[in-house]
Each structure stands twice: as structure tokens, then as C-alpha cells.
Design a protein around this motif. Structure first.
Motif, PDB file in Angstrom:
ATOM      1  N   VAL A  51      10.551  15.769   6.242  1.00  0.00           N
ATOM      2  CA  VAL A  51       9.093  15.890   6.205  1.00  0.00           C
ATOM      3  C   VAL A  51       8.580  15.654   4.788  1.00  0.00           C
ATOM      4  N   TYR A  52       9.228  16.277   3.826  1.00  0.00           N
ATOM      5  CA  TYR A  52       8.821  16.095   2.431  1.00  0.00           C
ATOM      6  C   TYR A  52       8.907  14.620   2.036  1.00  0.00           C
ATOM      7  N   ALA A  53       9.975  13.941   2.457  1.00  0.00           N
ATOM      8  CA  ALA A  53      10.143  12.533   2.105  1.00  0.00           C
ATOM      9  C   ALA A  53       9.067  11.674   2.745  1.00  0.00           C
ATOM     10  N   CYS A  54       8.743  11.921   4.011  1.00  0.00           N
ATOM     11  CA  CYS A  54       7.712  11.128   4.687  1.00  0.00           C
ATOM     12  C   CYS A  54       6.350  11.325   4.042  1.00  0.00           C
ATOM     13  N   VAL A  55       6.000  12.577   3.765  1.00  0.00           N
ATOM     14  CA  VAL A  55       4.711  12.854   3.130  1.00  0.00           C
ATOM     15  C   VAL A  55       4.658  12.225   1.744  1.00  0.00           C
ATOM     16  N   ARG A  56       5.748  12.294   1.028  1.00  0.00           N
ATOM     17  CA  ARG A  56       5.768  11.725  -0.319  1.00  0.00           C
ATOM     18  C   ARG A  56       5.661  10.202  -0.279  1.00  0.00           C
ATOM     19  N   VAL A  57       6.355   9.554   0.630  1.00  0.00           N
ATOM     20  CA  VAL A  57       6.300   8.093   0.722  1.00  0.00           C
ATOM     21  C   VAL A  57       4.877   7.622   1.000  1.00  0.00           C
ATOM     22  N   LEU A  58       4.221   8.217   1.987  1.00  0.00           N
ATOM     23  CA  LEU A  58       2.870   7.789   2.344  1.00  0.00           C
ATOM     24  C   LEU A  58       1.861   8.149   1.255  1.00  0.00           C
ATOM     25  N   SER A  59       1.962   9.344   0.697  1.00  0.00           N
ATOM     26  CA  SER A  59       1.000   9.769  -0.324  1.00  0.00           C
ATOM     27  C   SER A  59       1.110   8.907  -1.574  1.00  0.00           C
ATOM     28  N   GLU A  60       2.325   8.650  -2.020  1.00  0.00           N
ATOM     29  CA  GLU A  60       2.493   7.840  -3.221  1.00  0.00           C
ATOM     30  C   GLU A  60       2.132   6.384  -2.973  1.00  0.00           C
ATOM     31  N   ALA A  61       2.356   5.897  -1.765  1.00  0.00           N
ATOM     32  CA  ALA A  61       1.983   4.512  -1.457  1.00  0.00           C
ATOM     33  C   ALA A  61       0.469   4.336  -1.497  1.00  0.00           C
ATOM     34  N   ILE A  62      -0.268   5.264  -0.883  1.00  0.00           N
ATOM     35  CA  ILE A  62      -1.733   5.187  -0.902  1.00  0.00           C
ATOM     36  C   ILE A  62      -2.257   5.346  -2.322  1.00  0.00           C
ATOM     37  N   ALA A  63      -1.655   6.247  -3.089  1.00  0.00           N
ATOM     38  CA  ALA A  63      -2.147   6.526  -4.438  1.00  0.00           C
ATOM     39  C   ALA A  63      -1.851   5.397  -5.417  1.00  0.00           C
ATOM     40  N   SER A  64      -0.769   4.668  -5.208  1.00  0.00           N
ATOM     41  CA  SER A  64      -0.362   3.642  -6.175  1.00  0.00           C
ATOM     42  C   SER A  64      -1.040   2.303  -5.942  1.00  0.00           C
ATOM     43  N   LEU A  65      -1.669   2.093  -4.790  1.00  0.00           N
ATOM     44  CA  LEU A  65      -2.326   0.817  -4.531  1.00  0.00           C
ATOM     45  C   LEU A  65      -3.599   0.698  -5.362  1.00  0.00           C
ATOM     46  N   PRO A  66      -3.871  -0.467  -5.936  1.00  0.00           N
ATOM     47  CA  PRO A  66      -5.133  -0.646  -6.662  1.00  0.00           C
ATOM     48  C   PRO A  66      -6.323  -0.502  -5.714  1.00  0.00           C
ATOM     49  N   LEU A  67      -7.319   0.262  -6.144  1.00  0.00           N
ATOM     50  CA  LEU A  67      -8.516   0.503  -5.344  1.00  0.00           C
ATOM     51  C   LEU A  67      -9.721  -0.024  -6.120  1.00  0.00           C
ATOM     52  N   HIS A  68     -10.485  -0.924  -5.487  1.00  0.00           N
ATOM     53  CA  HIS A  68     -11.588  -1.591  -6.172  1.00  0.00           C
ATOM     54  C   HIS A  68     -12.860  -1.503  -5.341  1.00  0.00           C
ATOM     55  N   LEU A  69     -13.982  -1.532  -6.045  1.00  0.00           N
ATOM     56  CA  LEU A  69     -15.296  -1.708  -5.435  1.00  0.00           C
ATOM     57  C   LEU A  69     -15.700  -3.161  -5.650  1.00  0.00           C
ATOM     58  N   TYR A  70     -16.036  -3.853  -4.568  1.00  0.00           N
ATOM     59  CA  TYR A  70     -16.396  -5.263  -4.634  1.00  0.00           C
ATOM     60  C   TYR A  70     -17.858  -5.440  -4.251  1.00  0.00           C
ATOM     61  N   ARG A  71     -18.421  -6.546  -4.717  1.00  0.00           N
ATOM     62  CA  ARG A  71     -19.749  -6.968  -4.271  1.00  0.00           C
ATOM     63  C   ARG A  71     -19.672  -8.386  -3.727  1.00  0.00           C
ATOM     64  N   TYR A  72     -20.498  -8.668  -2.734  1.00  0.00           N
ATOM     65  CA  TYR A  72     -20.591 -10.012  -2.190  1.00  0.00           C
ATOM     66  C   TYR A  72     -21.370 -10.896  -3.157  1.00  0.00           C
ATOM     67  N   THR A  73     -20.931 -12.151  -3.312  1.00  0.00           N
ATOM     68  CA  THR A  73     -21.635 -13.113  -4.155  1.00  0.00           C
ATOM     69  C   THR A  73     -22.337 -14.140  -3.286  1.00  0.00           C
ATOM     70  N   ASP A  74     -23.125 -14.994  -3.949  1.00  0.00           N
ATOM     71  CA  ASP A  74     -23.894 -16.000  -3.209  1.00  0.00           C
ATOM     72  C   ASP A  74     -23.029 -17.119  -2.655  1.00  0.00           C
ATOM     73  N   LYS A  75     -21.787 -17.212  -3.126  1.00  0.00           N
ATOM     74  CA  LYS A  75     -20.908 -18.309  -2.713  1.00  0.00           C
ATOM     75  C   LYS A  75     -19.956 -17.893  -1.602  1.00  0.00           C
ATOM     76  N   ASN A  76     -20.359 -16.905  -0.791  1.00  0.00           N
ATOM     77  CA  ASN A  76     -19.518 -16.420   0.317  1.00  0.00           C
ATOM     78  C   ASN A  76     -18.155 -15.940  -0.176  1.00  0.00           C
ATOM     79  N   SER A  77     -18.147 -15.352  -1.349  1.00  0.00           N
ATOM     80  CA  SER A  77     -16.921 -14.798  -1.903  1.00  0.00           C
ATOM     81  C   SER A  77     -17.240 -13.401  -2.437  1.00  0.00           C
TER      82      SER A  77
END
Length: 453
Positions: A51-77
Motif C-alpha cells: 500500500v505504501y509503495a502504491c501510494v508513493r508511486v502515484l503521489s510522486e508521479a503526479i507531483a513530479s510532472l510539470p504543471l502549467h497554465l496555458y492561454r489560447y492564442t490567435d493562431k489556434n495554438s
């Protein structure tokens, strides 16, 4: 039908409240005693290594991913909205006490243990998000007021950040980032630990049996018998346990006196299939969290040919649903209605989807040769310094002529012009041959040269 109709009427009352996973102890799938007799809670479950290993794998995976706020541009990007006040809170530091990694790791742990993750939203005078503080899920209650509107009740503790007054605090939905797990009403999630308490309880029982087995000197329990009446059986039992109990005494030779005999009465661990049971419970717990067994140390079915594919499936089928929960919950709670039209929040999973070095290089080569990637696109993915425009870092090329994407048709036009020029030359040559033939025929027939029309 009267029973069910009364039930439905009671659920329609404005005062009806959604139940959290710790409420309703009469139901079997809530926290409490399991069929094995072991009490399963979020803290006792974490003492099981799987249980500890499963919780640690998922928690660290979510925490280590880069998290960004994006805005839409006029060029459909899209582009990163680094100038938005929410961007540094999500990417770097949600509050002065913790980093973004720690914040997300903590909330994901709550989500896996209690089925819900809560964070208090601190706003400034303009209504913008100024800070995010995690709240303990086991001290939060989701209720409805007399008008049927949701509100949150949180029991403060001295260990909490001083963002609220002591006691029970009522928070409005606008003040809470709530990420619910799988649930029955769509409002409050149910804990995976509580739903699978019998499987986890069995793992606890087998682990305790193994510890007790070695505590008793790796010998099964039995009966010490001797002829006649035993005057002080408790003294004999304590003497036996002191001399031969525990794993440190497992190799001692027992000496029996006065006709005493020892008769084992328990089956051996092999007969009880102790090791097989423990291994099955490891797979069972990995199944609860949808974790590939090799990620928590079980490499029995892992090979060089399938372990990479299992890792990719972990991203697609395990992480992706959790990431969508996070993204949609954050967009719903942290962005205003107007901002939702121009901004969105996304995790970047490209790093987890990358293959080995050779596979990446082959993929990059194909992408560059077909105009999909520029050299700088590839260098950015590999965390390398970018090339300047003079060095051709942002040029897109196509396979074959290896020219700019905008000039891909120029070679065809040049070839067409050459073909047209060659065609006219052939016509002139043919006309010259015909004229020469006529001239020769004229001289042969009458001895004089006639003009060719």
C-alpha cells in the motif's frame, strides 16, 4: 414500494447531505474491522509495504510532472501564461510554506487514502488566487444548507496553517479546491482503502502471522506435556518462551526434563501456503490502485520486452484519469468564468512517454525529415540549449530535397520549366531535320536548290 418512495423523498429534502467515506459505519465497505479481524484505517493500511509503495508511486508521479497554465492564442495554438498570477502558484510555490511538488504530493496522498483532496483557496481583494493550503480530508465534511446549497465544514487543529479561526469553520465552494475520487453521488469520493479493506486486512493478518512465526523461533506452536500434575504451568511456559522463543533462539537445542515432551499442533507455513498468500495480496493491492506489479518491486512477470510497454500503459490507464481529475477540478475552482474562455491547466506527460535513447533519436529523425519538428523543438524536448535563427534552429525541412517547408514546391516548378524548355528545343530540332531533308531532296531531283517554304 412505500419503503423506497420514503427513501427517495428523504433524499430530496434540502437538508440531505452527501456522505463522506468515513460516515455510515454500518456498511461493510467503510473503514473499520475487516473479515480478517484487523482494523483497517488509512494509517494502518500505510504500514503494509505494498500500500505504501502504491501510494508513493502515484503521489510522486503526479507531483513530479510539470504543471502549467496555458492561454489560447490567435493562431489556434497555445502558450504558457507565465504572466498570470496563478502560474507561479501551480508551477512553483502554492504558499510560502511548501513547494508545488510537496503540495501536490500531499493532496494526492489524501486522495488515495480518503478518496478526497481539499485545499483552501486564499484570494486577494481582486478575487485572484493568492495562495493554496492543503486541508486534512478526515476533518472535512461536505453538507447542504436549508436551500440545498453545498458548503464545507472543516475542523481546525493547532497543526494547521493560521488561515482560519479555531474550531469548526464553514467554507463556501468558492473557497475550496476539492478533488473527489470515485464516488456514488459525484460530490464526495469513497476511499480505495475503505472499499478494499478486506484485501488489505488479509495482508495485515498474513504479515502479522509471519512476524509472530519468527518471534516464536520459526517453530510452530505446540504443547509441553509431562507426567503427573503440573504445579506451576505459567512458570514452565515463561521459562520455555524465554529460552527458545524469538528468532535469536531458533537454533538452540531444547532440553526436556522429568519426562516432558513437546508436541507441535500447528500446521507449517508451507502447508498454509503462507508465501503464496502474501504474494497474492501484493498483486491484489496493486490491482486496487491499478499499478503494474513491477513498479512496486514484483518483477516475476516483467521482461525486457514488456516492461517498457507496461510503463506506457501506466501513463495511459493509471495516471491519465487522475490527471484529468486534477486538471478539471483546478480549472473549475481556480479560474473565473471569463478566464475559462482563454486559459486552461495541463500536466505535461511527455517526459514519461519517452522511450529509450535510440527510439527517441529515431523518432526525432523522422519528425525532422518530415517537417513535424524543427531542430529547436527536439533540443527543447531533450533539455538542450536552443540554436539561433542564423544557425537554422527554427527551420522546418522536408525529406528528399531537405529545403524549407515554404520552398518545398520550388524544385517542382523548376523541373516543369526545364521540361517546357526541352520540349520547345525538340520541336525546333525536328523542324530543322525536316528542312534539311527537303533541301536534300530538292537538290537531288533538278540540280538546283529550291527555297523551302
Amino acid at each position: 414500494m412505500s419503503i423506497f418512495s420514503g427513501l427517495f423523498r428523504s433524499r430530496d429534502k434540502p437538508g440531505h447531505r452527501p456522505k463522506d467515506s468515513t460516515n455510515g459505519s454500518g456498511y461493510r465497505y467503510y473503514f473499520g474491522s475487516s473479515s480478517s479481524g484487523k482494523a483497517v484505517t488509512e494509517r494502518s493500511a500505510m504500514q503494509i509495504s505494498a500500500v505504501y509503495a502504491c501510494v508513493r508511486v502515484l503521489s510522486e508521479a503526479i507531483a513530479s510532472l510539470p504543471l502549467h497554465l496555458y492561454r489560447y492564442t490567435d493562431k489556434n495554438s497555445k502558450e504558457k501564461a507565465v504572466d498570470h498570477p496563478l502560474y507561479p502558484l501551480l508551477h512553483d510555490e502554492p504558499n510560502p510554506e511548501m513547494t508545488s511538488f510537496i503540495f501536490r504530493e500531499t493532496l494526492m496522498t489524501h486522495l488515495l487514502l480518503w478518496g478526497n483532496a481539499y485545499a483552501q483557496i486564499i484570494r486577494n481583494g481582486r478575487g485572484e488566487v493568492a495562495a493554496l493550503y492543503p486541508l486534512m480530508a478526515n476533518r472535512m465534511r461536505v453538507n447542504r444548507d436549508e436551500n440545498g446549497h453545498l458548503y464545507y465544514e472543516y475542523q481546525m487543529s493547532t497543526s494547521d496553517a493560521p488561515t482560519m479561526k479555531a474550531g469548526t469553520v464553514r467554507l463556501m465552494p468558492n473557497d475550496v479546491l476539492h478533488i473527489p475520487g470515485l464516488g456514488f453521488d459525484g460530490l464526495v469520493g469513497y476511499s480505495p482503502i475503505a472499499m478494499a479493506k478486506n484485501s488489505i486486512g488479509m495482508a495485515m493478518a498474513t504479515e502479522e502471522y509471519g512476524a509472530t512465526f519468527f518471534k516464536n523461533g520459526a517453530n510452530p506452536s505446540g504443547i509441553l506435556s509431562m507426567p503427573g500434575v503440573v504445579k506451576d504451568p505459567e512458570k514452565i511456559r515463561n521459562s520455555w518462551e524465554a529460552g527458545f522463543g524469538g528468532s535469536s533462539n531458533s537454533n538452540k537445542v531444547a532440553i526436556l526434563e522429568e519426562g516432558m515432551t513437546y508436541t507441535p499442533i500447528s500446521i507449517s507455513p508451507e502447508q498454509a501456503q503462507f508465501l503464496e498468500t502474501r504474494k497474492f495480496q501484493l498483486d491484489e493491492i496493486a490491482r486496487i490502485f491499478r499499478i503494474p506489479p513491477h513498479m512496486i518491486g514484483d518483477l516475476e512477470h516483467a521482461t525486457f520486452s514488456n516492461i517498457e510497454q507496461q510503463s506506457l500503459e501506466f501513463v495511459s490507464y493509471t495516471l491519465e484519469p487522475w490527471l484529468v481529475r486534477w486538471e478539471q477540478s483546478m480549472q473549475r475552482s481556480l479560474l473565473s468564468p471569463e478566464e475559462k474562455k482563454s486559459y486552461f491547466i495541463r500536466f505535461n506527460v511527455d517526459g514519461l512517454l519517452r522511450g529509450d535513447y535510440q527510439s527517441r533519436m529515431n523518432g526525432y529523425s523522422t519528425g525532422i525529415q518530415n517537417g513535424i519538428f524543427s531542430v529547436n523543438d527536439v533540443r527543447e524536448l531533450e533539455n538542450m540549449d536552443l540554436l539561433s535563427d542564423e544557425e537554422g534552429g527554427n527551420i522546418h525541412v522536408l525529406n528528399g530535397n531537405v529545403v524549407k517547408l515554404a520552398d518545398a514546391g520550388s524544385a517542382y516548378n523548376q523541373n516543369s520549366n526545364k521540361e517546357d524548355t526541352n520540349g520547345k528545343g525538340k520541336q525546333v530540332l525536328e523542324m530543322g531535320k525536316k528542312q534539311a531533308a527537303r533541301s536534300s531532296k530538292s537538290r537531288t531531283g533538278n540540280g538546283r536548290t529550291d527555297a523551302v517554304p
